[in-house]
Design an enzyme around this catalytic site. Structure first.
Site, PDB file in Angstrom:
ATOM      1  N   CYS A 116       0.860  -1.176   0.000  1.00 30.76           N
ATOM      2  CA  CYS A 116       0.000   0.000   0.000  1.00 30.76           C
ATOM      3  C   CYS A 116       0.900   1.230   0.000  1.00 30.76           C
ATOM      4  CB  CYS A 116      -0.854   0.041   1.260  1.00 30.76           C
ATOM      5  SG  CYS A 116      -1.693  -1.506   1.599  1.00 30.76           S
ATOM      6  N   ARG A 171       1.251   1.939  -5.964  1.00 27.55           N
ATOM      7  CA  ARG A 171       1.500   0.953  -4.913  1.00 27.55           C
ATOM      8  C   ARG A 171       0.252   0.154  -4.542  1.00 27.55           C
ATOM      9  NH1 ARG A 171       6.195   1.835  -2.304  1.00 27.55           N
ATOM     10  NH2 ARG A 171       5.450   0.652  -0.530  1.00 27.55           N
ATOM     11  N   TRP A 221      -3.655  -1.982  -1.451  1.00 26.48           N
ATOM     12  CA  TRP A 221      -3.651  -3.208  -2.259  1.00 26.48           C
ATOM     13  C   TRP A 221      -3.941  -4.323  -1.274  1.00 26.48           C
ATOM     14  CZ3 TRP A 221      -0.221  -7.550  -2.765  1.00 26.48           C
ATOM     15  CH2 TRP A 221      -0.425  -8.304  -3.930  1.00 26.48           C
ATOM     16  N   ASN A 253       1.188   0.187   5.957  1.00 30.89           N
ATOM     17  CA  ASN A 253       1.626  -0.599   4.799  1.00 30.89           C
ATOM     18  C   ASN A 253       2.451  -1.761   5.341  1.00 30.89           C
ATOM     19  OD1 ASN A 253       2.679  -1.519   2.335  1.00 30.89           O
ATOM     20  ND2 ASN A 253       4.411  -0.120   2.468  1.00 30.89           N
ATOM     21  N   GLY A 254       2.067  -2.981   4.981  1.00 31.01           N
ATOM     22  CA  GLY A 254       2.807  -4.148   5.459  1.00 31.01           C
ATOM     23  C   GLY A 254       1.849  -5.212   5.947  1.00 31.01           C
ATOM     24  N   GLU A 259      10.153 -11.814 -21.021  1.00 31.50           N
ATOM     25  CA  GLU A 259       9.730 -10.473 -20.603  1.00 31.50           C
ATOM     26  C   GLU A 259       8.633  -9.946 -21.538  1.00 31.50           C
ATOM     27  OE1 GLU A 259       9.896  -8.641 -18.154  1.00 31.50           O
ATOM     28  OE2 GLU A 259       9.462  -6.636 -18.879  1.00 31.50           O
ATOM     29  N   LYS A 267       4.948  -8.785 -20.180  1.00 35.40           N
ATOM     30  CA  LYS A 267       4.370  -7.455 -20.442  1.00 35.40           C
ATOM     31  C   LYS A 267       2.997  -7.603 -21.073  1.00 35.40           C
ATOM     32  CE  LYS A 267       6.375  -5.663 -18.732  1.00 35.40           C
ATOM     33  NZ  LYS A 267       7.222  -5.297 -17.652  1.00 35.40           N
ATOM     34  N   GLU A 319       0.415  -8.846 -18.402  1.00 36.85           N
ATOM     35  CA  GLU A 319       0.005  -7.993 -17.296  1.00 36.85           C
ATOM     36  C   GLU A 319      -0.834  -6.800 -17.742  1.00 36.85           C
ATOM     37  OE1 GLU A 319       4.432  -6.080 -16.405  1.00 36.85           O
ATOM     38  OE2 GLU A 319       3.080  -6.314 -14.731  1.00 36.85           O
ATOM     39  N   HIS A 359       9.150 -28.955 -27.912  1.00 37.25           N
ATOM     40  CA  HIS A 359       9.055 -29.968 -26.859  1.00 37.25           C
ATOM     41  C   HIS A 359       7.732 -29.890 -26.111  1.00 37.25           C
ATOM     42  CE1 HIS A 359      13.148 -31.269 -27.540  1.00 37.25           C
ATOM     43  NE2 HIS A 359      13.552 -30.012 -27.479  1.00 37.25           N
ATOM     44  N   LYS A 383       2.633  -2.014  -7.976  1.00 33.49           N
ATOM     45  CA  LYS A 383       3.996  -1.745  -8.436  1.00 33.49           C
ATOM     46  C   LYS A 383       5.036  -2.432  -7.570  1.00 33.49           C
ATOM     47  CE  LYS A 383       6.986   0.431 -11.011  1.00 33.49           C
ATOM     48  NZ  LYS A 383       7.189  -0.159 -12.354  1.00 33.49           N
TER      49      LYS A 383
END
Ligand code: AGP
Length: 596
Positions: free
Chosen positions: A2, A28, A74, A100-101, A470, A474, A477, A493, A591
């Site tokens: 958060c 965040r 979040w 936050n945590g 990557e 991208k 997400e 395979h 983030k």
């Protein structure tokens, strides 16, 4: 994870400052937001949804008070609802708290508090804190003592801010979650990150774990857990407020993609000599490493770390790359000579921090490769190298990936005795080559052609393999569509079974030797009717085999993948744009992921 903010000053309406600050912290977390301003009583507003929903709920004229706290969330404990949004208050509504945590012992504290008649309004772990403060106040403790007493009962990670009714003081504490204080001309700030108040001040103090802060209009005091005053260093952050705005782009992500030439230049500045390409990294002058290197990282940073490990191996340094969440220092041989490098944009990712802390305990040397001055990674590692990409607001990492790759190329050349200068010399032309890609890219029209695809596959070999992964990350997400990246040789395979005329394959065809073999894989997917888009530095050779080409300049086998990645970023961006996705704030993501 958060974002939290606190403000106390003389001239401004606190709610305006808090709302502006929360917008700067939305990366965040953005499933609910709230604020509290101290007046004769505490005014508390909170809403499910983005900061704009909170803004609409707060009266236009603002709240009458000059001290307050705010939060953007979040969710970890309890779904995103108005009730679970922060701030949380005690039974008497005399103290409001944002956090936050994670409070790990919240259930036992909640049981204890409920047994002594405290009533809870939310499902969050945070709500125990105001009730603990309330308890301490009833024993005659001062407000500051009560705050300290409550924090001492908590297990877990936290950055906490609290404000009381009829007060100009905001209290804060930090343990394993970021917290930075801002010193303004007409007030003081605290926040999870600098963009929350960069508009008002660039003078900051980073709190250490275990420290407490008290801010009021007259000043700030930082203490240790026992209340002894701690001397702090004031730093000036080099961020321009304009850096934290969109500068005319529709999304931060597009802005940040376009900032890559500048980000790379900043990363290189005063580190690579013009003449011979020698690399000097001042921050690492005291780094003495002749043992193996282990990288720990997550997500995009993990892809960059894989690239760095490959470079080191090519230059005769033993190097491995681990997903931080899977890193177990107990079963991975770590010795005094081992260098463990945490690659982390935020410097706060819980999985990466856990891995680095485990490495610290083994006696290995640790190095943080990060974008964030004063982050937990910087503070807890033996050494730190900054990638200097500037603030990255979009949840999807773009410019920091490029800067990480460039920083890793420089780091590899410092650690290796056999590194040849040419690839490093070539770094200096990279910013102009990225600019060329940005100026000429046809990614937008390719995105339009394939916006309805069932899935997207990305293939590449060698240095292109992490870039393929990557590219898929991208795409996933920000478009919410199925995408996967593979080492090109692996396609046959298993994944080849998924390939059809509705699954475009993006093939990274750069680098001399591996390119020919990747073209072999291109023919395999074409035989299954898949449309193929080649990202290549040799279009004349490749054109005949594929449906479309995304061209990049030649920068040699090691650096061309950095350019190829820019094309993939643009494809993902334009597909997401066509699909109308909330590009900067994709659903379910944040983030900086400060939970394991
Ligand atoms: C990248 O687009 C993602 N948002 C995510 O994978 C990110 O790279 C990961 O969470 C690691 O973050 P860090 O670099 O801040 O440690």
């Amino acid at each position: 994870m958060c974002g939290i903010i606190g403000y106390t000053g003389t001239e401004r309406v606190a709610s305006d400052i808090l709302l502006t600050g929360l917008s700067g912290l939305e990366y965040r977390g953005y499933d609910s937001a709230g604020l509290s301003v101290s007046g004769e009583s505490l005014m508390v507003y909170k809403r499910r949804g983005e900061v704009s929903a909170l803004e609409a709920a707060v009266p236009d004229e603002g709240l009458d008070g000059t001290a307050g706290i705010g939060h953007t969330r979040w969710s970890t404990h309890g779904p995103p609802t108005d009730e679970n949004a922060h701030p949380h208050t005690d039974c008497t509504e005399s103290v409001a708290v944002v956090h936050n945590g994670i409070i790990e012992n919240d259930q036992s504290l909640r049981d204890e508090l409920e047994a002594s008649e405290h009533t809870f309004e939310s499902a969050t772990d945070t709500e125990v804190i105001p009730h603990l403060i309330e308890n301490a106040l009833t024993t005659g403790a001062s407000r500051e003592e009560a705050f300290r007493e409550a924090v001492s009962r908590l297990d877990g990670s936290y950055a906490i801010a609290a404000v009381f009714s009829d007060s100009e003081t905001v209290y804060a504490a930090r343990h394993e979650s970021p917290l930075v204080l801002g010193i303004g001309d007409d007030g003081h700030y605290l926040a999870s990150d600098v963009p929350a108040f960069i508009e008002y001040t660039d003078r900051v103090v980073y709190l250490d774990d275990g420290q407490f802060a008290r801010i009021n209009p007259a000043g700030m005091v930082v203490t240790d857990a026992q209340g002894a005053i701690v001397e702090t260093a004031i730093e000036t952050v080099a961020w321009d407020p304009e850096d934290a705005g969109k500068s005319g782009y529709d999304h931060y992500m597009l802005k940040e993609i376009h900032e890559q030439p500048r980000a790379i230049r900043q990363c290189l500045r005063q580190r690579v000599t013009e003449l011979d390409g020698d690399v000097t990294i001042e921050e690492l002058a005291s780094l003495d490493c002749d043992g193996p290197v282990q990288f720990v990282a997550c997500g995009t940073s993990y892809h960059a770390a894989c690239y760095g490990a490959q470079l080191l191996r090519e230059w005769d340094v033993s190097a491995q790359c681990f997903l931080a969440s899977e890193y177990d220092a107990a079963s991975i041989p770590v010795s005094d000579g081992t260098l463990v490098v945490g690659v982390t944009q935020s410097g706060e990712t819980a999985d990466t921090m856990r891995a680095l802390r485990a490495a610290n305990r083994t006696g290995a040397t640790t190095l943080a490769l990060t974008n964030t001055v004063g982050s937990s990674a910087v503070r807890e590692c033996d050494h730190a190298m900054l990638i200097r990409a500037g603030p990255e607001i979009s949840v999807a990492a773009t410019k920091t990936f490029a800067s990480q790759q460039v920083a890793l190329a420089m780091l590899a050349s410092v650690l290796s005795e056999t590194c040849s200068a040419p690839p490093v010399k070539r770094l200096r032309t990279l910013p102009d080559q990225v600019q060329w890609v940005l100026d000429t890219s046809n990614a937008r029209s390719i995105a339009e052609t394939y916006e309805d695809a069932d899935a997207y596959f990305f293939i590449g070999r060698g240095y292109n393999a992490p870039v393929a992964r990557e590219g898929a990350l991208k795409m996933k997400e920000i478009t919410y569509k199925h995408a996967e990246g593979f080492a090109a040789g692996e396609l046959k395979h298993g994944p080849l079974a998924m390939v059809s005329d509705r699954t475009p394959v993006f093939a990274l065809v750069t680098g001399d030797a591996t390119a020919t073999r990747t073209l072999g894989n291109v023919t395999e997917v074409e035989a299954r009717d898949a449309p193929v888009v080649a990202v290549t530095d040799s279009p004349a050779d490749v054109d005949q085999y594929v449906d479309h080409v995304l061209e990049v300049p030649t920068a040699g086998p090691r650096l061309t993948p950095i350019l190829a990645n820019v094309q993939l970023q643009l494809v993902a961006y334009w597909v997401a744009n066509r699909l109308g996705r909330p590009i900067d704030k994709p659903r379910n993501l944040a983030k900086s992921v400060t939970v394991e």
